[in-house]
Write an enzyme that holds these catalytic residues in place. Structure first.
Site, PDB file in Angstrom:
ATOM      1  N   LYS A  18       0.834  -1.208   0.000  1.00  0.00           N
ATOM      2  CA  LYS A  18       0.000   0.000   0.000  1.00  0.00           C
ATOM      3  C   LYS A  18       0.870   1.262   0.000  1.00  0.00           C
ATOM      4  CE  LYS A  18      -2.806   0.602   3.735  1.00  0.00           C
ATOM      5  NZ  LYS A  18      -2.933   1.984   4.236  1.00  0.00           N
ATOM      6  N   ARG A  23       2.906   5.950  -3.225  1.00  0.00           N
ATOM      7  CA  ARG A  23       4.021   6.776  -3.715  1.00  0.00           C
ATOM      8  C   ARG A  23       4.138   6.706  -5.235  1.00  0.00           C
ATOM      9  NH1 ARG A  23       4.650   5.745   1.346  1.00  0.00           N
ATOM     10  NH2 ARG A  23       6.043   6.899   2.745  1.00  0.00           N
ATOM     11  N   SER A 173       7.778   9.936  11.255  1.00  0.00           N
ATOM     12  CA  SER A 173       6.718   9.709  10.278  1.00  0.00           C
ATOM     13  C   SER A 173       7.216   9.814   8.841  1.00  0.00           C
ATOM     14  CB  SER A 173       5.589  10.725  10.501  1.00  0.00           C
ATOM     15  OG  SER A 173       4.700  10.679   9.417  1.00  0.00           O
ATOM     16  N   GLN A 175       5.237   9.592   6.383  1.00  0.00           N
ATOM     17  CA  GLN A 175       4.242  10.402   5.663  1.00  0.00           C
ATOM     18  C   GLN A 175       4.622  11.873   5.710  1.00  0.00           C
ATOM     19  OE1 GLN A 175       0.419   9.596   7.394  1.00  0.00           O
ATOM     20  NE2 GLN A 175       0.319   7.518   6.577  1.00  0.00           N
ATOM     21  N   ASP A 324       2.646  -0.620  12.104  1.00  0.00           N
ATOM     22  CA  ASP A 324       1.358  -1.135  11.613  1.00  0.00           C
ATOM     23  C   ASP A 324       1.128  -2.606  11.997  1.00  0.00           C
ATOM     24  OD1 ASP A 324       0.851   1.340  10.450  1.00  0.00           O
ATOM     25  OD2 ASP A 324       1.683   0.750   8.508  1.00  0.00           O
TER      26      ASP A 324
HETATM   27  C1  S3P Z   1       2.924   5.159   5.965  1.00  0.00           C
HETATM   28  C2  S3P Z   1       3.610   5.525   7.100  1.00  0.00           C
HETATM   29  C3  S3P Z   1       3.170   5.189   8.444  1.00  0.00           C
HETATM   30  C4  S3P Z   1       2.182   4.021   8.458  1.00  0.00           C
HETATM   31  C5  S3P Z   1       1.117   4.182   7.419  1.00  0.00           C
HETATM   32  C6  S3P Z   1       1.711   4.316   6.037  1.00  0.00           C
HETATM   33  C7  S3P Z   1       3.437   5.602   4.668  1.00  0.00           C
HETATM   34  O1  S3P Z   1       2.539   6.314   9.002  1.00  0.00           O
HETATM   35  O2  S3P Z   1       1.608   3.862   9.721  1.00  0.00           O
HETATM   36  O3  S3P Z   1       0.258   3.065   7.451  1.00  0.00           O
HETATM   37  O4  S3P Z   1       3.013   5.064   3.630  1.00  0.00           O
HETATM   38  O5  S3P Z   1       4.302   6.501   4.651  1.00  0.00           O
HETATM   39  P1  S3P Z   1       3.400   7.514   9.638  1.00  0.00           P
HETATM   40  O6  S3P Z   1       4.311   8.022   8.592  1.00  0.00           O
HETATM   41  O7  S3P Z   1       2.424   8.564  10.057  1.00  0.00           O
HETATM   42  O8  S3P Z   1       4.120   6.900  10.797  1.00  0.00           O
END
Ligand code: S3P
Length: 438
Positions: A18, A23, A173, A175, A324
């Site tokens: 995912k 990305r 993070s 993200q 996760d």
């Molecule tokens: C993700 C980063 C994680 C993860 C999320 C997907 C990503 O979150 O928990 O399911 O794809 O970058 P965080 O970056 O907020 O830790």
């Protein structure tokens, strides 16, 4: 009456990753032309990203150009972008559904676009903190208007002229880092983003694979500069998702007589805590045929039942590499011989649900001895988990899949309030599990 425990055996290709799919889709916007993605995730979250990108002017279609691929074959698509300069204002708010990755990454994209982009999501997403991304984007020059509650969706981003920043994120993070780097690629000057811990480095690997210029400064720090021209269209092969494979890994480690092989799973260093924790607990987990696919480390993962698991402690910097997987690992903890202890996992409180609260509530109801902490929990493992209880998923896909596996390992089946939410990350979870059950 005690239910007969099944075993799981055989080979199963877990769905596409995912995180990598999000990305690949979003970075296609940085090109001018038609990129292709194979093995993409069927997750509802990734459908949300596709719909948002379409609203901004990208075209997404089942790929006809890949050799040997029939039109509409699942998991293979083409994404055509007019280039950043050709993106258009959406007439509707971008709806990210349940997906934190969608809303955060696309906020980074919107910050550089010379128009207003509104964002919204479902009830769960509306309760998740967005200021971790939006505050630094404002410092770069974007303007954010919250429409209901400060720091939360729905909100509108007025993008435009951005200036680079040097930013150290307070949370580990991926993200946040990715969103700010996407903005940095549209900002004047240099943007450096540093994150603590061991978050997934899919962005850095994909930048390298598709030719986005950047500088890796070591220790979770990356610098980018404004893209002076669109990057060339690319092809990405997405590996299987270790976060989905994790449910079968734990099931095989807990159900006597089990033995499974999960081919072509992504084993990014920022995602493989599950492997290390299961091994530390005494499980037999082997990584076979290790290779690199589209810049990502990939392996076939074999898990064989090897007796009752031992207790272990999980915490510190490494926690982001398995954030996760902690819900399903907690089930392994509930059945271990000893103490299973997790700390430094406060981020679990701001995921799709408050996962710490949900884990503690449901495992206790099933008969486990659990102590809750602000940033983790202790579980005193036991040989049997009575079960027979009601499991509340809070609409959280990872809690629902944990419940389904818990239903197999408990003495008495569970009643689960909602299993439809598994489609957020893994629509065919129940039929895939069925194919392994013996
Ligand atoms: C993700 C980063 C994680 C993860 C999320 C997907 C990503 O979150 O928990 O399911 O794809 O970058 P965080 O970056 O907020 O830790």
């Amino acid at each position: 009456m005690k239910q007969l425990q099944p075993r799981i055996s055989g080979e199963l290709k877990a769905p596409g990753d995912k995180s990598i799919t999000h990305r690949a889709l979003v970075f296609a916007a940085l090109t001018s032309g038609r990129s292709t993605i194979s093995g993409l995730s069927p997750a509802q979250d990734c459908r949300s990203t596709i719909a948002c990108l379409q609203a901004l002017g990208l075209t997404v279609e089942p790929d006809k150009g890949l050799p040997g691929v029939a039109k509409g074959e699942p998991g293979k698509i083409a994404v055509a972008s007019p280039g950043l300069a050709g993106l258009r204002q959406s007439s509707r708010p971008l709806y990210a559904g349940n997906s934190g990755t969608t809303i955060r990454l696309l906020s980074g994209l919107a910050a550089g676009l010379p128009f207003v982009t509104s964002f919204d999501g479902d009830e769960s997403l509306r309760g998740r903190p967005m200021s971790r991304v939006l505050d630094p984007l404002c410092r770069m020059g974007a303007c954010v208007q919250y429409q209901s509650r400060e720091g939360y969706a729905p909100y509108a981003v007025s993008g435009g002229k951005l200036a680079g920043i040097d930013y150290t994120a307070p949370v580990a993070s991926a993200q946040v880092q990715t969103a700010l780097l996407i903005a940095g690629l549209q900002a004047q000057g240099r943007t450096t983003v540093t994150v603590p811990g061991t978050p997934r480095d899919h962005t850095e690997r994909m930048f390298r694979h598709i030719g986005v210029p950047f500088q890796a400064n070591g220790a979770g720090s990356i610098t980018v500069q404004q893209l002076t021209a669109p990057i060339a269209p690319f092809h990405i092969d997405v590996p299987a998702d270790i976060s989905s494979a994790a449910f079968f890994m734990v099931a095989a480690a807990l159900l006597p007589g089990s033995g499974i092989v999960l081919p072509a799973v992504g084993v990014n260093p920022g995602r493989r805590l599950i492997v290390d924790v299961l091994r530390a607990m005494g499980a037999s987990v082997t990584l076979e045929h290790e290779r690199t696919v589209s810049g990502e480390p990939v392996a076939d993962i074999a898990v064989t039942f090897a007796g009752r698991l031992k207790g272990t402690t999980v915490g510190g910097d490494i926690i982001s590499a398995g954030i996760d997987e902690l819900p399903i690992l907690s089930l392994a903890g509930a059945l271990c011989d000893g103490l299973f202890s997790v700390r430094g996992a406060a981020e679990l409180r701001v995921k799709e649900s408050d996962r710490l609260k949900a884990i503690v509530l449901n495992l206790r109801a099933a008969g486990a001895g659990v102590t809750e902490y602000e940033d983790g929990f202790d579980i005193q493992g036991q040989a049997h988990l009575p079960g027979g209880s009601a499991w509340t998923t809070f609409g959280d896909h990872r809690l629902a899949m944990t419940a389904i596996i818990a239903g197999l390992v408990c003495d008495t089946p569970l009643s689960i309030d909602d299993t439809a939410c598994v489609a957020i990350s893994y629509p065919s979870f129940e039929s895939d599990l069925k194919s392994l059950l013996k």
